[in-house]
Design a protein around this motif. Structure first.
Motif, PDB file in Angstrom:
ATOM      1  N   HIS A   1      -6.436   0.939  -0.587  1.00  0.00           N
ATOM      2  CA  HIS A   1      -6.586  -0.390   0.009  1.00  0.00           C
ATOM      3  C   HIS A   1      -5.286  -1.151  -0.192  1.00  0.00           C
ATOM      4  O   HIS A   1      -4.519  -0.849  -1.112  1.00  0.00           O
ATOM      5  N   LEU A   2      -5.054  -2.141   0.675  1.00  0.00           N
ATOM      6  CA  LEU A   2      -3.830  -2.927   0.521  1.00  0.00           C
ATOM      7  C   LEU A   2      -4.139  -4.246  -0.178  1.00  0.00           C
ATOM      8  O   LEU A   2      -5.125  -4.918   0.140  1.00  0.00           O
ATOM      9  N   ASP A   3      -3.297  -4.605  -1.148  1.00  0.00           N
ATOM     10  CA  ASP A   3      -3.491  -5.904  -1.797  1.00  0.00           C
ATOM     11  C   ASP A   3      -2.803  -6.989  -0.969  1.00  0.00           C
ATOM     12  O   ASP A   3      -2.272  -6.719   0.111  1.00  0.00           O
ATOM     13  N   LYS A   4      -2.819  -8.229  -1.464  1.00  0.00           N
ATOM     14  CA  LYS A   4      -2.279  -9.360  -0.705  1.00  0.00           C
ATOM     15  C   LYS A   4      -0.796  -9.192  -0.379  1.00  0.00           C
ATOM     16  O   LYS A   4      -0.299  -9.727   0.602  1.00  0.00           O
ATOM     17  N   LYS A   5      -0.103  -8.434  -1.217  1.00  0.00           N
ATOM     18  CA  LYS A   5       1.327  -8.234  -0.976  1.00  0.00           C
ATOM     19  C   LYS A   5       1.609  -6.971  -0.166  1.00  0.00           C
ATOM     20  O   LYS A   5       2.754  -6.577   0.003  1.00  0.00           O
ATOM     21  N   GLY A   6       0.533  -6.326   0.287  1.00  0.00           N
ATOM     22  CA  GLY A   6       0.705  -5.116   1.101  1.00  0.00           C
ATOM     23  C   GLY A   6       0.938  -3.861   0.288  1.00  0.00           C
ATOM     24  O   GLY A   6       1.324  -2.818   0.818  1.00  0.00           O
ATOM     25  N   LYS A   7       0.697  -3.952  -1.015  1.00  0.00           N
ATOM     26  CA  LYS A   7       0.890  -2.787  -1.874  1.00  0.00           C
ATOM     27  C   LYS A   7      -0.422  -2.004  -1.985  1.00  0.00           C
ATOM     28  O   LYS A   7      -1.491  -2.594  -2.068  1.00  0.00           O
ATOM     29  N   GLU A   8      -0.315  -0.676  -1.984  1.00  0.00           N
ATOM     30  CA  GLU A   8      -1.516   0.163  -2.055  1.00  0.00           C
ATOM     31  C   GLU A   8      -2.150   0.148  -3.434  1.00  0.00           C
ATOM     32  O   GLU A   8      -1.455   0.176  -4.443  1.00  0.00           O
ATOM     33  N   ARG A   9      -3.468   0.096  -3.433  1.00  0.00           N
ATOM     34  CA  ARG A   9      -4.190   0.255  -4.697  1.00  0.00           C
ATOM     35  C   ARG A   9      -5.485   1.024  -4.465  1.00  0.00           C
ATOM     36  O   ARG A   9      -6.102   0.925  -3.411  1.00  0.00           O
ATOM     37  N   ALA A  10      -5.863   1.791  -5.457  1.00  0.00           N
ATOM     38  CA  ALA A  10      -7.105   2.568  -5.410  1.00  0.00           C
ATOM     39  C   ALA A  10      -7.629   2.648  -6.841  1.00  0.00           C
ATOM     40  O   ALA A  10      -6.965   2.189  -7.776  1.00  0.00           O
ATOM     41  N   CYS A  11      -8.784   3.249  -6.991  1.00  0.00           N
ATOM     42  CA  CYS A  11      -9.321   3.417  -8.347  1.00  0.00           C
ATOM     43  C   CYS A  11      -8.351   4.230  -9.207  1.00  0.00           C
ATOM     44  O   CYS A  11      -8.212   4.010 -10.410  1.00  0.00           O
ATOM     45  N   THR A  12      -7.674   5.165  -8.506  1.00  0.00           N
ATOM     46  CA  THR A  12      -6.765   6.063  -9.204  1.00  0.00           C
ATOM     47  C   THR A  12      -5.481   5.375  -9.681  1.00  0.00           C
ATOM     48  O   THR A  12      -4.769   5.930 -10.510  1.00  0.00           O
ATOM     49  N   THR A  13      -5.190   4.174  -9.157  1.00  0.00           N
ATOM     50  CA  THR A  13      -3.974   3.473  -9.577  1.00  0.00           C
ATOM     51  C   THR A  13      -3.959   3.330 -11.105  1.00  0.00           C
ATOM     52  O   THR A  13      -2.937   3.542 -11.744  1.00  0.00           O
ATOM     53  N   CYS A  14      -5.109   2.964 -11.657  1.00  0.00           N
ATOM     54  CA  CYS A  14      -5.190   2.794 -13.116  1.00  0.00           C
ATOM     55  C   CYS A  14      -5.811   4.001 -13.824  1.00  0.00           C
ATOM     56  O   CYS A  14      -5.398   4.363 -14.915  1.00  0.00           O
ATOM     57  N   HIS A  15      -6.816   4.606 -13.190  1.00  0.00           N
ATOM     58  CA  HIS A  15      -7.525   5.692 -13.876  1.00  0.00           C
ATOM     59  C   HIS A  15      -6.805   7.036 -13.758  1.00  0.00           C
ATOM     60  O   HIS A  15      -7.140   7.965 -14.496  1.00  0.00           O
ATOM     61  N   GLY A  16      -5.837   7.128 -12.850  1.00  0.00           N
ATOM     62  CA  GLY A  16      -5.082   8.368 -12.695  1.00  0.00           C
ATOM     63  C   GLY A  16      -5.800   9.374 -11.815  1.00  0.00           C
ATOM     64  O   GLY A  16      -6.962   9.186 -11.436  1.00  0.00           O
ATOM     65  N   GLU A  17      -5.102  10.466 -11.486  1.00  0.00           N
ATOM     66  CA  GLU A  17      -5.677  11.482 -10.593  1.00  0.00           C
ATOM     67  C   GLU A  17      -6.631  12.407 -11.337  1.00  0.00           C
ATOM     68  O   GLU A  17      -7.605  12.883 -10.772  1.00  0.00           O
ATOM     69  N   ASP A  18      -6.371  12.657 -12.601  1.00  0.00           N
ATOM     70  CA  ASP A  18      -7.236  13.537 -13.389  1.00  0.00           C
ATOM     71  C   ASP A  18      -8.038  12.699 -14.379  1.00  0.00           C
ATOM     72  O   ASP A  18      -7.493  12.177 -15.351  1.00  0.00           O
TER      73      ASP A  18
END
Lengths: 131, 187
Positions: A51-68
């Motif tokens: 998803h895009l935040d207000k500044k147009g930067k991508e974020r997802a659950c994985t942004t903080c929790h990581g891929e694994d």
């Protein structure tokens, strides 16, 4: 000693049933009427969706929790280490409804910009429970 | 001679007794006479505060900001947008945390850093960022940008614990400062 055996067995069974019931308790909490069906595949898609935040930067659950999810994650802003989310390596996960509610509320808002629906929460739980 | 030493002993015990009573009251006199000087900032003792706040960041001690600051920062409505993120808590936990913070805020503390913070603020000032407290700015103004904001391993003054190795214990003296990628710091 003999008179305590019964008590030990009861406590033991209590612990086991409590631990096993937790995931079901969560599904039931988000689906009290029983009309919803939760699916791990839908949960997986939502978990990884960007998803895009207000500044147009991508974020997802994985942004903080990581891929694994069996490994630690990292808070996007503060860098604080987040313990693994997968219940297979972190037994504390999904055992506390209060915590689950708190983090769904905060983190859905962070990723999606809104709270998640019960359907979405159940789907995500299904997906996470398999890891 | 013998009589003198008895009198001396009596006086000492009265004095020490008095100090310990004052100490329990946490008053100015206790701070002044305290054998153990309260040098840094009072360490966090509240388990709920520690757990909730340290889930995302360094659990800043209540003695860094005055009560009015904590009231603004931890109000239920404020937690919906806590520096750009939702830090919403259930009502019971939010109440517990705000009570802990306001009961131990800088204006009520006799620790040195809290005293200095209050002295650097005007009466009507209640910043919501510790990094905006004049005393904190002044204490860090000699450190070049490349060691803090332009240092990838630190990023900002907000991350106390990156350099202050005893931060969680409330100790912030120069000896316990180690800047990642640079080394020990002394001014």
């Amino acid at each position: 000693m003999k008179k305590y055996i019964g008590l030990i067995v009861i406590i033991g069974l209590g612990c086991v049933s409590y631990a096993q019931a937790n995931m079901d308790d969560l599904y039931k909490y988000y689906n009290p009427q029983g009309e919803l069906t939760f699916g791990a595949e839908r949960g997986k898609t939502l978990w990884h969706k960007k998803h895009l935040d207000k500044k147009g930067k991508e974020r997802a659950c994985t942004t903080c929790h990581g891929e694994d999810l069996r490994k630690s994650g990292k808070h996007a802003k503060t860098g604080k280490v987040i313990d693994p989310l997968a219940a297979s390596v972190n037994k504390e996960r999904f055992t506390d409804l209060k915590k689950v509610k708190k983090w769904f509320k905060r983190n859905c808002k962070w990723v999606l910009g809104r709270e998640c629906t019960d359907q979405e929460k159940g789907d995500i739980l299904k997906y996470l429970s398999q890891l | 001679m013998k009589k003198n030493s008895v009198v001396f002993m009596l006086m000492m015990s009265v004095t020490l007794g008095g100090v310990s009573v004052l100490h329990a009251d946490e008053g100015f006199a206790s701070w002044l006479f305290s054998v153990e000087r309260k040098k840094g900032v009072e360490p966090v003792t509240d388990a709920i505060y520690n757990e909730e706040c340290s889930a995302c960041h360094f659990p800043y001690q209540p003695g860094w900001l005055p009560e009015a600051s904590w009231q603004k920062l931890i109000a239920a409505s404020a937690l919906e947008d806590h520096f750009g993120e939702s830090a919403e808590l259930d009502e019971q936990t939010q109440q517990h945390i705000i009570n802990f913070l306001t009961a131990n805020s800088a204006d009520k503390s006799y620790y040195k850093r809290s005293k200095k913070i209050m002295a650097s603020l005007n009466k009507d000032q209640a910043p919501i960022r510790i990094t905006k407290v004049p005393y904190i700015i002044k204490k860090h103004d000699e450190i070049p940008e490349k060691l803090i904001s332009k240092n990838e391993k630190v990023k900002s003054l907000s991350y106390c614990e990156k350099c202050h190795k005893k931060a969680e214990k409330g100790i912030f003296d120069d000896d316990s400062v180690f800047i990642p990628g640079h080394g020990y710091w002394s001014d």
